[in-house]
Each structure stands twice: as C-alpha cells, then as structure tokens.
Design an enzyme around this catalytic site. Sequence first.
Site, mmCIF file in Angstrom:
data_model
loop_
_atom_site.group_PDB
_atom_site.id
_atom_site.type_symbol
_atom_site.label_atom_id
_atom_site.label_comp_id
_atom_site.label_asym_id
_atom_site.label_seq_id
_atom_site.Cartn_x
_atom_site.Cartn_y
_atom_site.Cartn_z
ATOM 1 N N ASP A 6 -30.632 8.156 -25.326
ATOM 2 C CA ASP A 6 -29.679 7.046 -25.316
ATOM 3 C C ASP A 6 -30.403 5.792 -24.825
ATOM 4 O O ASP A 6 -31.003 5.804 -23.753
ATOM 5 C CB ASP A 6 -28.519 7.407 -24.375
ATOM 6 C CG ASP A 6 -27.360 6.423 -24.473
ATOM 7 O OD1 ASP A 6 -26.203 6.866 -24.404
ATOM 8 O OD2 ASP A 6 -27.615 5.203 -24.584
ATOM 9 N N ASP A 100 -27.146 3.819 -30.818
ATOM 10 C CA ASP A 100 -28.292 3.911 -29.885
ATOM 11 C C ASP A 100 -28.460 5.304 -29.283
ATOM 12 O O ASP A 100 -29.071 5.460 -28.243
ATOM 13 C CB ASP A 100 -28.139 2.867 -28.764
ATOM 14 C CG ASP A 100 -27.227 3.327 -27.643
ATOM 15 O OD1 ASP A 100 -26.263 4.060 -27.927
ATOM 16 O OD2 ASP A 100 -27.492 2.973 -26.474
ATOM 17 N N GLU A 101 -27.954 6.304 -29.967
ATOM 18 C CA GLU A 101 -27.865 7.618 -29.335
ATOM 19 C C GLU A 101 -28.113 8.720 -30.367
ATOM 20 O O GLU A 101 -27.593 8.645 -31.482
ATOM 21 C CB GLU A 101 -26.436 7.710 -28.828
ATOM 22 C CG GLU A 101 -26.124 8.711 -27.823
ATOM 23 C CD GLU A 101 -24.597 8.700 -27.615
ATOM 24 O OE1 GLU A 101 -24.072 9.775 -27.351
ATOM 25 O OE2 GLU A 101 -23.953 7.645 -27.750
HETATM 26 P P1 TTP Z 1 -23.869 2.747 -24.720
HETATM 27 O O1 TTP Z 1 -25.051 3.614 -24.972
HETATM 28 O O2 TTP Z 1 -22.602 3.384 -24.291
HETATM 29 O O3 TTP Z 1 -24.224 1.670 -23.617
HETATM 30 P P2 TTP Z 1 -25.571 0.895 -23.373
HETATM 31 O O4 TTP Z 1 -26.675 1.361 -24.254
HETATM 32 O O5 TTP Z 1 -25.287 -0.567 -23.446
HETATM 33 O O6 TTP Z 1 -25.893 1.230 -21.874
HETATM 34 P P3 TTP Z 1 -26.410 2.607 -21.256
HETATM 35 O O7 TTP Z 1 -27.720 2.265 -20.632
HETATM 36 O O8 TTP Z 1 -25.388 2.979 -20.244
HETATM 37 O O9 TTP Z 1 -26.522 3.581 -22.366
HETATM 38 O O10 TTP Z 1 -23.543 1.913 -26.016
HETATM 39 C C1 TTP Z 1 -24.537 1.426 -26.903
HETATM 40 C C2 TTP Z 1 -24.164 0.064 -27.410
HETATM 41 O O11 TTP Z 1 -22.920 0.115 -28.081
HETATM 42 C C3 TTP Z 1 -24.024 -0.969 -26.325
HETATM 43 O O12 TTP Z 1 -25.256 -1.595 -26.004
HETATM 44 C C4 TTP Z 1 -23.032 -1.913 -26.914
HETATM 45 C C5 TTP Z 1 -22.185 -1.076 -27.824
HETATM 46 N N1 TTP Z 1 -20.880 -0.788 -27.178
HETATM 47 C C6 TTP Z 1 -19.799 -1.630 -27.443
HETATM 48 O O13 TTP Z 1 -19.902 -2.577 -28.215
HETATM 49 N N2 TTP Z 1 -18.610 -1.378 -26.800
HETATM 50 C C7 TTP Z 1 -18.440 -0.356 -25.922
HETATM 51 O O14 TTP Z 1 -17.352 -0.172 -25.358
HETATM 52 C C8 TTP Z 1 -19.567 0.504 -25.672
HETATM 53 C C9 TTP Z 1 -19.425 1.644 -24.686
HETATM 54 C C10 TTP Z 1 -20.743 0.251 -26.305
HETATM 55 MG MG MG Z 2 -27.072 3.365 -24.471
#
Ligand code: TTP
Ligand code: MG
Length: 400
Positions: A6, A100-101
């Site tokens: 992730d 992103d996962e």
């Molecule tokens: P995530 O992987 O949930 O968050 P992140 O990568 O920003 O942070 P983390 O380090 O905790 O993984 O989500 C990936 C992307 O998806 C995030 O950068 C932006 C988008 N996103 C949204 O637009 N709205 C949301 O509610 C979430 C959770 C994510």
């Molecule tokens: Mg992320």
Amino acid sequence: MILHMDMDAFFASVEQLDNPDLKGKPVIVGGRSNRAVVSTASYEARQYGVHSAMPVFQAKRLCPQGIFVSGRMSRYKEISETIFKVLYDFSPVVEQVSIDEAYVDLRGCARLFGSWQTMGAAIQKRVYETVQLTCSVGIGKFKYIAKIASDMNKPNGMTYISEEETESFVERLPIRKIPGVGKVSLERLEAIGIHTLGEARNIPDKVLEKQLGIQGLRLKSLSLLKDQPEIATSAQRKSISTEVTLPEDTLDMAWLKRILLSQSDDVARELRKKKMKGKTITLKLTFSDFKKRSRRTTLKKPPHFGRDIYNEAVKLLDKEIFPNKIRLIGVGASGLVLENAPVQQDLFEIPEPRNANWDKLEKTMDSILNKYGKKSIQRASLSEKRSDIPDKEANFLKKR
Ligand code: TTP
Ligand code: MG
C-alpha cells in the site's frame, strides 16, 4: 505467503514528488469547495488530525498552515500503472485492489530468493527506485493478515507475520482491524463482549450468524485459520494459446495431430516459463469456408506438460464432426493458476499411471531450447516429418 503493498499517503506523496517545495510540509489533497472532503493528507498533515474523508473546512480548522491542493487523477493513475508493472515483474500473481494497493503472491516470485522479508524489501526498493515514492508492505499467510500487517508500520514499513506467529496474531486480533467489518457489526459484537478474533472463535456459529449473518460466519472461519480466498489475478483471465493457418486445407488427422503435439509443447513451455498451469484447454478450428469452432474442456488437475495438453486437445478433435476441410488449427490454455497452487483432490480417485520420463523429457527440452533456440530440438514423433509442421504464429498471453 502473501504480500500486501500500500503506497504511503499516495496522492499527497505524488504532489510532493512533482513539486519539491511541498516536501516535508502538511499537504492536503481534496476538493476545492468548503463542502468538499479530504482525499488524503501527507503524514505531516496527519499530525494535526487531518484524515481522508474529513470535510475540507474541518481540515482547514485543524491545520490552517496546511497546503491544500486539488487532485490530479490522471497523474496518480499514470504512476499507479508504473507501480503495478513493477509488481508484475516480480510475480505473475498480482491482484490490484485499488489505485495504490495490491496483493502479490510471493510463492509466484520467480526472480526473488531468500526469506519472505528479503522479498518484501526487494519489492519496496524497486518501487522506490522506479517512482521515488515509498510504500508499506505486510506479509502473511492470508490476504487479510497481509493487509492488516501492511498498515501496522506506516509509512515505509514492513510487517511480517510468520507462519508460526499466525495463530497467536489471529487470536489477539481486534475485530475492528479486520477489513470489511462495519460499525454496526462491531457494535453488536462488542455488546456481547467480543473484541478479538480469539473471542469470536468460542462463540457458536448459530449465535454469530444470528448477530451478523454471513459476516459472522466469515469471522468464525478467519478465527479458525480456515483457508481464505486466494489472490484473484488478471492472469486468470488471460490465456496462452497458439494457432496456425495451414499451408493447405486438410482432413489428414495424423498431420493435424502432429501439429497439435507441437503446439501443445509450445503452450506448455510458455506455461512453465510463467510457473503457471491452465485449467481449461481449448481446441480452435477454422474450416475452409471460414466457419470457426472452439471446443474446450476444463480439468480438475490443470496440466502444464505438453503431453497432457495434447491428450486433451486430441480428445476434442476426435469428437469433432468436420463439415469441411480444416484451414486453421490452434490450442490454448486458460484459467491459469500458479504451478504450486493446491489441486482439488478427488477422494475416491485412482491415480492415473504416469510415465515420469515424459515430464523429465519436457523439462530437459526446456533447458536445451532456452540455450540453443527454437529449432534445436524436437520430439522424435515430430522429427520424421519435421518440415510438415508449419511455422507457428505463437500468440502468447493473448487476452480472451
Ligand atoms: P489509502 O491507501 O487509503 O490512503 P493513502 O495512500 O493516502 O495513505 P496510507 O499511507 O494510509 O495508505 O488511499 C489511497 C489513495 O486513495 C489516497 O492517497 C487518496 C485516495 N482516497 C480518497 O480519495 N478518498 C478516501 O477516502 C481514501 C481513503 C482514499
Ligand atoms: Mg495508501
């Protein structure tokens, strides 16, 4: 073992990458209007309590010095694609979960050796070298364990739950950490005093089902370390096939079968290269009037040796009624699974007698062909009339 990757604060990190002035600063990506919500926030902004899905006006209140930017989805998608390409370089078994996962089956990593952690570190390193962004990874026996683990040491972290640790990890796992368990379910469980998976294990199925429906039974199966869903790869939706238009239309079955054997060998070799097996074998025919026919058979034990693929293809050919001469013939494998994926064993099955030398022969042919090229070796049954096998137009990994 399964790895979950992730990206860290993905959208915000991309903004910091493209605009170095933003590095080390509280960056908040979200809509422009005050009614909009935060997509994500850099780790610097998270210190102020800003998080995804929070209204932008609230984020502004918590972090007035924050740098608010609106998102650039096409740029995030572009980087995301590059990251997935890196993952596919490591393993054919990758399941993209979101932008992103992803899950990666480490058992399928042909190019990686050493411990699971070494593999995880190599993936993190390559992602960083390729896009200059950090990710966090979790490694565990099941997808949900890997996913929970990847979140435990963010950012740029690696968490490994070994096979031996799995039982105690699951036993102590707070249910609120489990992906897909909603607020209502959580409250119901807490009301009957259940907070961890270990506690859920002792509750009778009926009670869990009454409280949470199917979700309750899922939790029970997680708590008992029952087999969990495998990674759903896009490779499973792909096929490996080869076909050839014959130099002349024919109904000469002996010739057609020799071609099928040669084609089955090619498909099998490609499968072995990718460390895959194909559950479904397809025979493809085009007749002289250009009518097409495709016949398939799905096997409990997916083959990856040419002889087995050939046997299935010939069975399909033998069943066929031919309205016309054949113009094109091909064979393919689809429903691809990892070579070492568990095979459904039939309880009363009598094992087929199998000549182990065939398998050995094919593996030896692999290494000779890899070393000396395509025309260097061929089965004796093909070589007497070598010239009558038309050059193959291999069309590997063709999407169905
Ligand atoms: P995530 O992987 O949930 O968050 P992140 O990568 O920003 O942070 P983390 O380090 O905790 O993984 O989500 C990936 C992307 O998806 C995030 O950068 C932006 C988008 N996103 C949204 O637009 N709205 C949301 O509610 C979430 C959770 C994510
Ligand atoms: Mg992320």
